[in-house]
Design a protein around this motif. Structure first.
Motif, PDB file in Angstrom:
ATOM      1  N   PHE A 108       0.809  -1.209   0.092  1.00 56.73           N
ATOM      2  CA  PHE A 108       0.212   0.153   0.018  1.00 56.73           C
ATOM      3  C   PHE A 108       0.853   1.210  -0.023  1.00 56.73           C
ATOM      4  CE2 PHE A 108      -2.141   3.097   3.049  1.00 56.73           C
ATOM      5  CZ  PHE A 108      -3.082   3.659   1.833  1.00 56.73           C
ATOM      6  N   PHE A 109       1.912   1.313   0.859  1.00 54.22           N
ATOM      7  CA  PHE A 109       2.686   2.546   0.862  1.00 54.22           C
ATOM      8  C   PHE A 109       3.795   2.688  -0.284  1.00 54.22           C
ATOM      9  CE2 PHE A 109       2.361   1.627   5.664  1.00 54.22           C
ATOM     10  CZ  PHE A 109       1.379   2.698   6.066  1.00 54.22           C
ATOM     11  N   LEU A 110       4.183   1.584  -0.882  1.00 54.08           N
ATOM     12  CA  LEU A 110       4.918   1.460  -2.019  1.00 54.08           C
ATOM     13  C   LEU A 110       4.228   2.015  -3.280  1.00 54.08           C
ATOM     14  CD1 LEU A 110       7.347  -1.502  -1.293  1.00 54.08           C
ATOM     15  CD2 LEU A 110       7.802   0.797  -1.104  1.00 54.08           C
ATOM     16  N   SER A 111       2.783   1.548  -3.214  1.00 55.61           N
ATOM     17  CA  SER A 111       1.847   1.840  -4.199  1.00 55.61           C
ATOM     18  C   SER A 111       1.696   3.402  -4.327  1.00 55.61           C
ATOM     19  CB  SER A 111       0.711   1.073  -4.301  1.00 55.61           C
ATOM     20  OG  SER A 111      -0.308   1.501  -3.247  1.00 55.61           O
ATOM     21  N   ILE A 112       1.592   3.872  -3.158  1.00 56.16           N
ATOM     22  CA  ILE A 112       1.433   5.532  -3.009  1.00 56.16           C
ATOM     23  C   ILE A 112       2.546   6.177  -3.618  1.00 56.16           C
ATOM     24  CG2 ILE A 112       1.226   7.327  -1.280  1.00 56.16           C
ATOM     25  CD1 ILE A 112      -0.863   5.703   0.272  1.00 56.16           C
ATOM     26  N   ARG A 145       4.119  -9.055  -5.517  1.00 56.94           N
ATOM     27  CA  ARG A 145       5.376  -9.685  -5.315  1.00 56.94           C
ATOM     28  C   ARG A 145       6.048  -8.949  -3.900  1.00 56.94           C
ATOM     29  NH1 ARG A 145       6.806 -10.319 -11.092  1.00 56.94           N
ATOM     30  NH2 ARG A 145       6.157 -12.617 -11.376  1.00 56.94           N
ATOM     31  N   VAL A 146       7.001  -9.676  -3.110  1.00 55.31           N
ATOM     32  CA  VAL A 146       7.636  -9.100  -1.898  1.00 55.31           C
ATOM     33  C   VAL A 146       8.655  -8.212  -2.500  1.00 55.31           C
ATOM     34  CG1 VAL A 146       8.868  -9.701  -0.034  1.00 55.31           C
ATOM     35  CG2 VAL A 146       7.151 -10.954  -0.302  1.00 55.31           C
ATOM     36  N   VAL A 147       8.528  -6.890  -1.931  1.00 54.46           N
ATOM     37  CA  VAL A 147       9.882  -6.152  -2.413  1.00 54.46           C
ATOM     38  C   VAL A 147      10.970  -6.328  -1.289  1.00 54.46           C
ATOM     39  CG1 VAL A 147      10.443  -3.829  -2.403  1.00 54.46           C
ATOM     40  CG2 VAL A 147       8.264  -4.355  -3.198  1.00 54.46           C
ATOM     41  N   SER A 148      12.135  -6.679  -1.964  1.00 56.26           N
ATOM     42  CA  SER A 148      13.491  -6.897  -1.261  1.00 56.26           C
ATOM     43  C   SER A 148      13.678  -5.615  -0.372  1.00 56.26           C
ATOM     44  CB  SER A 148      14.399  -6.903  -2.097  1.00 56.26           C
ATOM     45  OG  SER A 148      15.862  -6.955  -1.275  1.00 56.26           O
ATOM     46  N   SER A 149      14.080  -5.795   0.794  1.00 58.78           N
ATOM     47  CA  SER A 149      14.321  -4.567   1.765  1.00 58.78           C
ATOM     48  C   SER A 149      15.781  -4.079   1.340  1.00 58.78           C
ATOM     49  CB  SER A 149      14.393  -5.166   3.439  1.00 58.78           C
ATOM     50  OG  SER A 149      15.429  -6.266   3.409  1.00 58.78           O
ATOM     51  N   VAL A 150      16.491  -4.746   0.424  1.00 61.97           N
ATOM     52  CA  VAL A 150      17.715  -3.994   0.216  1.00 61.97           C
ATOM     53  C   VAL A 150      17.384  -2.744  -1.011  1.00 61.97           C
ATOM     54  CG1 VAL A 150      19.680  -4.516  -1.426  1.00 61.97           C
ATOM     55  CG2 VAL A 150      18.971  -6.286   0.122  1.00 61.97           C
ATOM     56  N   VAL A 151      16.194  -3.153  -1.715  1.00 65.22           N
ATOM     57  CA  VAL A 151      15.903  -2.047  -2.707  1.00 65.22           C
ATOM     58  C   VAL A 151      15.351  -1.071  -2.045  1.00 65.22           C
ATOM     59  CG1 VAL A 151      14.470  -1.683  -4.464  1.00 65.22           C
ATOM     60  CG2 VAL A 151      15.627  -3.660  -4.554  1.00 65.22           C
ATOM     61  N   CYS A 152      14.210  -1.248  -1.121  1.00 63.86           N
ATOM     62  CA  CYS A 152      13.541  -0.225  -0.199  1.00 63.86           C
ATOM     63  C   CYS A 152      12.921  -0.678   0.755  1.00 63.86           C
ATOM     64  CB  CYS A 152      12.674   0.634  -1.149  1.00 63.86           C
ATOM     65  SG  CYS A 152      11.404  -0.380  -1.913  1.00 63.86           S
ATOM     66  N   TYR A 153      12.521   0.140   1.810  1.00 63.92           N
ATOM     67  CA  TYR A 153      12.019  -0.304   3.191  1.00 63.92           C
ATOM     68  C   TYR A 153      11.029   0.767   3.738  1.00 63.92           C
ATOM     69  CZ  TYR A 153      15.495   2.326   5.844  1.00 63.92           C
ATOM     70  OH  TYR A 153      16.159   3.235   6.303  1.00 63.92           O
ATOM     71  N   ILE A 154      10.102   0.379   4.455  1.00 66.87           N
ATOM     72  CA  ILE A 154       8.998   1.331   5.043  1.00 66.87           C
ATOM     73  C   ILE A 154       9.445   1.749   6.437  1.00 66.87           C
ATOM     74  CG2 ILE A 154       6.510   2.059   5.292  1.00 66.87           C
ATOM     75  CD1 ILE A 154       7.300   1.565   2.501  1.00 66.87           C
ATOM     76  N   LYS A 155       9.301   3.188   6.986  1.00 64.31           N
ATOM     77  CA  LYS A 155       9.426   3.593   8.353  1.00 64.31           C
ATOM     78  C   LYS A 155       8.046   4.182   8.530  1.00 64.31           C
ATOM     79  CE  LYS A 155      12.089   6.146  11.385  1.00 64.31           C
ATOM     80  NZ  LYS A 155      13.015   7.243  11.807  1.00 64.31           N
ATOM     81  N   LEU A 156       7.261   3.769   9.705  1.00 64.69           N
ATOM     82  CA  LEU A 156       5.946   4.165   9.939  1.00 64.69           C
ATOM     83  C   LEU A 156       6.084   4.788  11.504  1.00 64.69           C
ATOM     84  CD1 LEU A 156       2.913   4.429   9.231  1.00 64.69           C
ATOM     85  CD2 LEU A 156       2.843   2.277  10.294  1.00 64.69           C
ATOM     86  N   VAL A 157       5.771   6.269  11.406  1.00 63.22           N
ATOM     87  CA  VAL A 157       5.728   7.037  12.940  1.00 63.22           C
ATOM     88  C   VAL A 157       4.466   7.398  12.988  1.00 63.22           C
ATOM     89  CG1 VAL A 157       7.001   8.676  14.078  1.00 63.22           C
ATOM     90  CG2 VAL A 157       8.365   7.087  12.365  1.00 63.22           C
ATOM     91  N   ARG A 158       3.937   7.146  14.269  1.00 64.11           N
ATOM     92  CA  ARG A 158       2.990   8.103  14.963  1.00 64.11           C
ATOM     93  C   ARG A 158       3.401   9.399  15.283  1.00 64.11           C
ATOM     94  NH1 ARG A 158       0.036   7.073  20.423  1.00 64.11           N
ATOM     95  NH2 ARG A 158      -1.489   8.820  20.246  1.00 64.11           N
TER      96      ARG A 158
END
Length: 200
Positions: A108-112, A145-158
């Protein structure tokens, strides 16, 4: 309303829909109770604060791809962010989600991010993507498909207000949507909506 062209997700010639990187339902929630409009505060023109019904949409995807992203990632993820369909624990300084589908949230976040980078909207002008990452993410989003964390990752902060003098509530913070901005020399991009800071 539609426009004929190449869908940026499936790459087929079809009628294109007005597509939203940040979900239209988020903008609708913002404008509820104010005649379908939200308050726009342009950073470059601080004296030009005004009401708007603009939801940062552009012709990008066909109907089938729009429905796919909505049904596969968006509906579930927005419910989780709003504390539904998961175990949700909240304190003054902490928020915890349990029993969630992390793959759906990540996609969801990567599609945004991907749609924002492909968008012609002025509000997304700071979001960029390389051709290689574009092709890779498009394939992963389209095929779940699962995105490799080597390529990108998500950080979520409230986001919370720790000021003792401000009257800004959690509900007020949830009504804030910011134009995405780049960090770390364009190696990461930050989105703010639903009371969260999302860094890709």
């Amino acid at each position: 309303m539609s426009k004929y062209g190449i869908c940026k997700l499936c790459c087929q010639e079809k009628d294109l829909q007005l597509s939203h990187a940040i979900s239209n339902s988020i903008f609708k929630k913002l404008s509820r109770g104010s005649s379908g409009k939200s308050i726009y505060c342009p950073v470059t023109e601080p004296d030009n604060i005004h009401y708007t019904s603009d939801s940062w949409a552009t012709y990008q995807l066909c109907f089938d791809c729009e429905q796919y992203l909505n049904n596969e990632y968006e509906k579930y993820s927005l419910e989780v962010l709003r504390g539904k369909n998961c175990i949700f624990e909240k304190t003054n300084t902490c928020l915890a989600f349990y029993e969630i589908n992390q793959q759906k949230l990540i996609m969801f976040f990567l599609s945004i991010y991907w749609r924002a980078a492909k968008s012609d909207c002025y509000e997304y002008q700071n979001v960029i993507i390389t051709e290689q990452i574009d092709d890779y993410l498009r394939d992963c989003i389209l095929n779940n498909r699962v995105v490799s964390s080597v390529v990108c990752y998500i950080k979520l902060v409230r986001l919370i207000n720790l000021s003792v003098t401000s009257t800004l509530s959690d509900d007020d913070i949830k009504k804030l949507v910011a134009s995405p901005f780049a960090r770390r020399e364009n190696l990461s991009f930050v989105f703010i909506f639903e009371g969260f800071l999302i860094e890709v």
